[in-house]
Write an enzyme that holds these catalytic residues in place. Sequence first.
Site, PDB file in Angstrom:
ATOM      1  N   LYS A 115     -11.756  -0.889   2.097  1.00 21.20           N
ATOM      2  CA  LYS A 115     -11.109  -0.085   1.061  1.00 21.20           C
ATOM      3  C   LYS A 115     -12.038   0.049  -0.154  1.00 21.20           C
ATOM      4  O   LYS A 115     -13.024   0.742  -0.068  1.00 21.20           O
ATOM      5  CB  LYS A 115      -9.740  -0.646   0.758  1.00 21.20           C
ATOM      6  CG  LYS A 115      -8.815  -0.214   1.911  1.00 21.20           C
ATOM      7  CD  LYS A 115      -7.640  -1.008   2.201  1.00 21.20           C
ATOM      8  CE  LYS A 115      -7.024  -0.472   3.484  1.00 21.20           C
ATOM      9  NZ  LYS A 115      -6.157  -1.426   4.146  1.00 21.20           N
TER      10      LYS A 115
ATOM     11  N   HIS B  62      -5.543  -4.136  -0.686  1.00 24.07           N
ATOM     12  CA  HIS B  62      -5.489  -3.088  -1.710  1.00 24.07           C
ATOM     13  C   HIS B  62      -5.616  -3.645  -3.133  1.00 24.07           C
ATOM     14  O   HIS B  62      -5.435  -2.916  -4.104  1.00 24.07           O
ATOM     15  CB  HIS B  62      -4.190  -2.277  -1.587  1.00 24.07           C
ATOM     16  CG  HIS B  62      -4.202  -1.345  -0.419  1.00 24.07           C
ATOM     17  ND1 HIS B  62      -4.674  -0.053  -0.497  1.00 24.07           N
ATOM     18  CD2 HIS B  62      -3.831  -1.529   0.861  1.00 24.07           C
ATOM     19  CE1 HIS B  62      -4.578   0.526   0.693  1.00 24.07           C
ATOM     20  NE2 HIS B  62      -4.069  -0.349   1.538  1.00 24.07           N
TER      21      HIS B  62
ATOM     22  N   SER C 198       0.790  -1.230   0.000  1.00 25.69           N
ATOM     23  CA  SER C 198       0.000   0.000   0.000  1.00 25.69           C
ATOM     24  C   SER C 198       0.822   1.281   0.000  1.00 25.69           C
ATOM     25  O   SER C 198       0.344   2.315  -0.426  1.00 25.69           O
ATOM     26  CB  SER C 198      -0.948   0.000   1.189  1.00 25.69           C
ATOM     27  OG  SER C 198      -0.217  -0.046   2.392  1.00 25.69           O
TER      28      SER C 198
HETATM   29  C1  PLP Z   1      -5.803  -1.773   5.407  1.00 25.62           C
HETATM   30  C2  PLP Z   1      -5.216  -3.103   5.517  1.00 25.62           C
HETATM   31  C3  PLP Z   1      -5.656  -3.994   6.493  1.00 25.62           C
HETATM   32  C4  PLP Z   1      -6.650  -3.605   7.549  1.00 25.62           C
HETATM   33  O1  PLP Z   1      -7.948  -3.673   7.077  1.00 25.62           O
HETATM   34  P1  PLP Z   1      -9.135  -3.136   7.983  1.00 25.62           P
HETATM   35  O2  PLP Z   1     -10.334  -3.812   7.441  1.00 25.62           O
HETATM   36  O3  PLP Z   1      -9.181  -1.653   7.845  1.00 25.62           O
HETATM   37  O4  PLP Z   1      -8.828  -3.554   9.381  1.00 25.62           O
HETATM   38  C5  PLP Z   1      -5.117  -5.268   6.503  1.00 25.62           C
HETATM   39  N1  PLP Z   1      -4.173  -5.631   5.616  1.00 25.62           N
HETATM   40  C6  PLP Z   1      -3.714  -4.799   4.678  1.00 25.62           C
HETATM   41  C7  PLP Z   1      -2.687  -5.258   3.709  1.00 25.62           C
HETATM   42  C8  PLP Z   1      -4.219  -3.496   4.593  1.00 25.62           C
HETATM   43  O5  PLP Z   1      -3.767  -2.661   3.665  1.00 25.62           O
END
Ligand code: PLP
Length: 392
Positions: free
Chosen positions: A239, A208, A180
């Site tokens: 996301k 992502h 990310s």
């Molecule tokens: C954002 C993210 C998470 C966390 O996800 P949430 O649903 O906001 O807790 C987990 N793993 C990765 C790779 C992320 O980018």
Amino acid sequence: MSDRLKFAEDVVNDLQSTGLYNEIKVIGSAQGAWIEIEGRKVLNMCSNNYLGLANDPSMRQAAIDAIEKFGVGPAAVRSIAGTMSLHEELDKKVAEFKRVEAALTLQSGFMANCAVIPALVSKGDTIISDELNHASIIDGARLSRAEIKVYKHNDMASLEEVLKGPNSGRVLVICDGVFSMDGDIARLPEVVELAERYGALTMVDDAHGEGVLGENGRGIVDHFHLHGRVDVEVGTFSKAIGTIGGFAAGSAKLIKYLKQRARPFLFSSALTPPDVAATIQAIEILTASGELVEKLWENGRYFKAGMQKLGFDIGHSETPITPVMLGEADVAGDMSRRLFAQGIFATKIGFPTVPKGKARIRVMISASHSREDLDFALEKFELVGKEMGIIK
Ligand SMILES: *Cc1c(COP(=O)(O)O)cnc(C)c1O
């Protein structure tokens, strides 16, 4: 009287005096291309709302309908006091969308990692992890008490070196699908091939990649046609999907097992009915059309080309994520403040989220941005970049 929390105050003071204290902006509107902060409308260039679904009208309606039928709370840990039909429906929807046998939804992506990793490996086993993996993978790995070995970022020679061992117990290779902070994509076909060769389990966290890669945003496994060869896909709804929640997806065997062994599933309550219903609707939107995903990529290409033309260093992203590389954290902070004054909300990212000297502004492009929005952003980046002497 001694102040037992003085250590906390010291840390905060220290962060404030070195400019590293994170002031969180308060948003006074729904998510979208334009949001309200401090009473002003600003262009949002840092949300994870890739497809603009966080305020989608049909998802809002689905959430309202679900409240009418199921209320606002699940009032249950699914495994203890019964699971609503809505949650079962979402599990099935996710499995269909990801083209796997089964899926299990959890409360967040962070929770999904803390659920899956300790269920798969424990003391005496080995985790092999990309050095740039997300914090929730790192924490899930620590919770498992397996030995954690790290390979160089996306470096297959380094991964093989670690796979050769000796490694004790079950071996689990884990990587992000899309990293990310830089926007590069995991070399998953090679990761899978190496893991197969050394008999290791594979897991990818596609937070992502969902809504971004693969047919209609099905994610990295679909993108590389690796169906059936990755043991676990972990993901999030927070996301591109625009809601909240996480999941694990894979074989029926895996999911059956996780329902008996994944602790956040067994000891923490389910998502709320409106979350679940809105998420089901989001998956329906994606299943029906790839339009939003195409728009996201088109916007990403347009903005990246514009930034490159202006002379900005935008790293080596392979996705719509656009890191504007600035070096020192104070430069990134200064740029973020100047952009904000110009109506652009784009936060700085510095140590420890990225290495020292690699501070940046990470621009998150969305399908909700119009061409005019992107031109406005490019104009302001040009103005501020010249003002600060970052571009000529
Ligand atoms: C954002 C993210 C998470 C966390 O996800 P949430 O649903 O906001 O807790 C987990 N793993 C990765 C790779 C992320 O980018």
